[in-house]
Design an enzyme around this catalytic site. Structure first.
Site, PDB file in Angstrom:
ATOM      1  N   HIS A   1       9.960   1.692  -5.807  1.00 50.43           N
ATOM      2  CA  HIS A   1      11.163   2.512  -5.723  1.00 50.43           C
ATOM      3  C   HIS A   1      11.087   3.557  -4.600  1.00 50.43           C
ATOM      4  O   HIS A   1      11.945   3.621  -3.729  1.00 50.43           O
ATOM      5  CB  HIS A   1      11.360   3.286  -7.029  1.00 50.43           C
ATOM      6  CG  HIS A   1      11.392   2.448  -8.260  1.00 50.43           C
ATOM      7  ND1 HIS A   1      12.414   1.591  -8.551  1.00 50.43           N
ATOM      8  CD2 HIS A   1      10.530   2.355  -9.316  1.00 50.43           C
ATOM      9  CE1 HIS A   1      12.200   1.005  -9.714  1.00 50.43           C
ATOM     10  NE2 HIS A   1      11.059   1.447 -10.199  1.00 50.43           N
TER      11      HIS A   1
HETATM   12  C1  BDR Z   1      11.794   6.318 -10.449  1.00 44.90           C
HETATM   13  O1  BDR Z   1      11.241   6.799 -11.672  1.00 44.90           O
HETATM   14  C2  BDR Z   1       9.845   6.929 -11.549  1.00 44.90           C
HETATM   15  O2  BDR Z   1       9.206   6.385 -12.653  1.00 44.90           O
HETATM   16  C3  BDR Z   1       9.449   6.282 -10.253  1.00 44.90           C
HETATM   17  O3  BDR Z   1       8.374   6.979  -9.665  1.00 44.90           O
HETATM   18  C4  BDR Z   1      10.695   6.357  -9.424  1.00 44.90           C
HETATM   19  O4  BDR Z   1      10.742   7.565  -8.704  1.00 44.90           O
HETATM   20  C5  BDR Z   1      12.374   4.947 -10.690  1.00 44.90           C
HETATM   21  O5  BDR Z   1      13.392   4.995 -11.660  1.00 44.90           O
END
Ligand code: BDR
Ligand code: CA
Length: 318
Positions: A238
């Protein structure tokens, strides 16, 4: 060669945060890291950021930020990243301590010093930046751009409608999206399927390099959690998706539109409502116009070249 983009990363490491840090430190001018609650407590996300820097032999100032969201209790720690927030490998002890300054001051000071130049990457809940805006509203004019991993133009992860970083502090996200700065939103609709597959993990492990090998172990853990929870066959990267565009601008396609954060919905709190209609100027007044576009919203990524670039960058560490 053009100067590297100056960037500050506000994060909650977190597996994908760790990769975003390592990518930015190699490819961009990473001026500072600020930490926030999110994937774990802020004490642990700060420690994790410092351990990642120690692993890679990097010296970047880390400032700890806020422990709780602006207007609600902290939501329980995301199971996705394990007990420490970065489970799956033993990371070295931090070499440095966090700097004495608070994340909010570091964000304001760095943006003030590099007016018109600084990209701020928000890859955790947006609490620190919202608090910084409340203290110094000119911050919105000082930054070159805010790049957000957060929200989604389609489905959520923590709820059917909401993505974790926005859900973890919707009031902060609402303030950031309304601040008037140029915003790039690389949301869950794109990042969900942009990740390391088992082949990428094997390639990093087989390199015999310390950094890539450790990342491979971390990502093996994360991939398993993603597989068990969502049936995914990639470990979504992400956060690095919000950073890659400053190196490879063409890997992600966007639409310029209006993003508003739902604060009240019983099923939809924390949803980023993106206007995907094609309402024309002068449309009938019973078609409600959502407002002036406030963000560039990612719609699609070229997953393979993007992930190859990230893996190749991680392999440059010894
Ligand atoms: C986001 O939530 C976190 O768990 C990850 O690091 C990312 O920033 C994804 O939904
Ligand atoms: Ca994160």
């Amino acid at each position: 060669m053009a100067d590297k983009t100056k960037i500050l990363i506000d994060c909650d490491p977190g597996h994908d945060d760790a990769v975003a840090i390592l990518f930015a430190a190699r490819q961009l001018d990473l001026l500072a890291i600020t930490t926030v609650h999110g994937n774990n407590t802020v004490e642990n996300t700060t420690r994790n950021a410092l351990s990642v820097l120690a692993l890679a032999g990097l010296d970047v100032p880390v400032a700890q930020g806020l422990a709780d969201p602006l207007a609600m209790a902290r939501i329980s720690v995301a199971a996705m990243h394990g007990k420490s927030g970065l489970d799956g490998a033993t990371l070295p002890e931090p070499v440095r301590k966090p700097i004495a300054a608070h994340a909010i001051d570091v964000i304001i000071e760095t943006a003030s010093k590099h007016r018109g130049e600084l990209v701020v990457a928000l890859v955790g809940p947006q609490t620190n930046f919202a608090a910084a805006l409340a203290r110094e509203p000119k911050l919105a004019q000082w930054v070159r751009e805010i790049t957000i991993m957060g929200g989604s133009a389609t489905l959520g992860n923590v709820t059917p409608a909401a993505e974790f970083n926005v859900y973890a502090d919707p009031e902060a996200a609402a303030a950031v999206f309304a601040c008037g700065a140029p915003i790039r939103m690389v949301g869950y609709n794109v990042t969900r399927l942009t990740g390391f597959d088992q082949g990428d993990i094997d390639r990093m492990k087989a390199s015999g390099k310390r950094v890539a090998g450790t990342i491979a172990d971390l990502m093996g853990f994360y991939l398993e959690r993603q597989r068990r929870t969502f049936g995914l066959t990639v470990a979504p990267m992400h956060d690095v998706c919000a950073v890659v565009p400053y190196v490879a601008p063409d890997f992600i396609r966007y639409v310029e539109t209006t993003v508003q954060v739902e604060l009240a919905g019983t099923l939809t709190r924390g949803m980023t409502v993106c206007d995907m209609r094609t309402v024309r100027p002068g449309a009938r007044s019973d078609v409600k116009v959502a407002g002036t576009p406030n963000a560039r919203v990612a719609l699609e990524s070229q997953n393979r070249p993007l992930i190859d670039l990230v893996v190749d960058t991680l392999l440059t560490y010894s």
